[in-house]
Design an enzyme around this catalytic site. Structure first.
Site: not given
Ligand code: BEZ
Length: 210
Positions: A45
């Site tokens: 994210c």
């Molecule tokens: C991420 O944004 O890295 C992420 C968020 C939730 C689960 C897995 C990865």
């Protein structure tokens, strides 16, 4: 009820990193991208929001307003924004909805309980100036989205809304386009006086109109 292509994007009021927003009023007569991410302070994210901030001039050029969303509160978004700026080199320059009560996530069906019952999936909606939903994408938490693809679809939608054409597989701006089947050859002669190539009666190819 599920949102489908062509539906009016549901309106909502929400708290965002840029203050309270009424969605339709905020969109005005712009195109819009509404996208959800699973959680603040997560690696994928962080890269997505940094990339969206970097691409702001590209969205502006196309008259597109972008809004992010997750089920974290506004103070969390604001703290995380410091990390985004530090690690991605681009400060947040678009509002992110603080949807701690899941009001917008539920309205837009952004929580898919069999994937994760508390976090939003990576949804993307492209909304046109009439507030109609024109694209919906859903990505898993583990896969960062391709924001160049989102821009590509916006380019295709804006082009095909203006001319009676469609864009073929892997089309990129400047590539040849296709005359839509609903346009007869007689009408196509008036619309496209420069002509086209007929590969099959239903597959008529021409350079991208300006
Ligand atoms: C991420 O944004 O890295 C992420 C968020 C939730 C689960 C897995 C990865």
């Amino acid at each position: 009820m599920a949102i489908r292509l062509g539906d009016t994007a549901p309106d909502f009021t929400a708290t965002t990193t840029e203050g309270p927003v009424r969605f339709h009023e905020w969109l005005g007569d712009s195109w819009g991208v509404l996208f959800s991410h699973p959680k603040d302070f997560t690696p994928v994210c962080t890269t997505e929001l940094g990339e969206t901030a970097r691409l702001k001039p590209e969205f502006d050029k196309r008259h597109v307003k972008v809004m992010g969303l997750s089920v974290d509160p506004a103070d969390s978004h604001k703290k995380w924004a410091e990390d985004i700026k530090e690690t991605q080199g681009h400060a947040l320059n678009f509002p992110v909805v603080a949807d701690a009560e899941r009001k917008v996530s539920d309205l837009y069906d952004m929580i898919h309980p069999n994937a994760n019952d508390t976090l939003t999936v990576r949804s993307v909606l492209i909304i046109d100036p009439k507030k109609r939903v024109r694209l919906m994408l859903t990505y898993p938490a583990s896969t960062g989205r391709n924001f160049d693809e989102i821009l590509r679809v916006i380019d295709s939608l804006q082009l095909t809304d203006k001319h009676s054409v469609a864009t073929p597989v892997n089309w990129k701006p400047g590539n040849d386009v296709i005359i839509v089947p609903s346009v007869s050859d007689d009408d196509a002669k008036k619309k496209f006086p420069g002509g086209w190539k007929t590969l099959k009666p239903y597959l008529r190819v021409l350079p991208q109109p300006k």
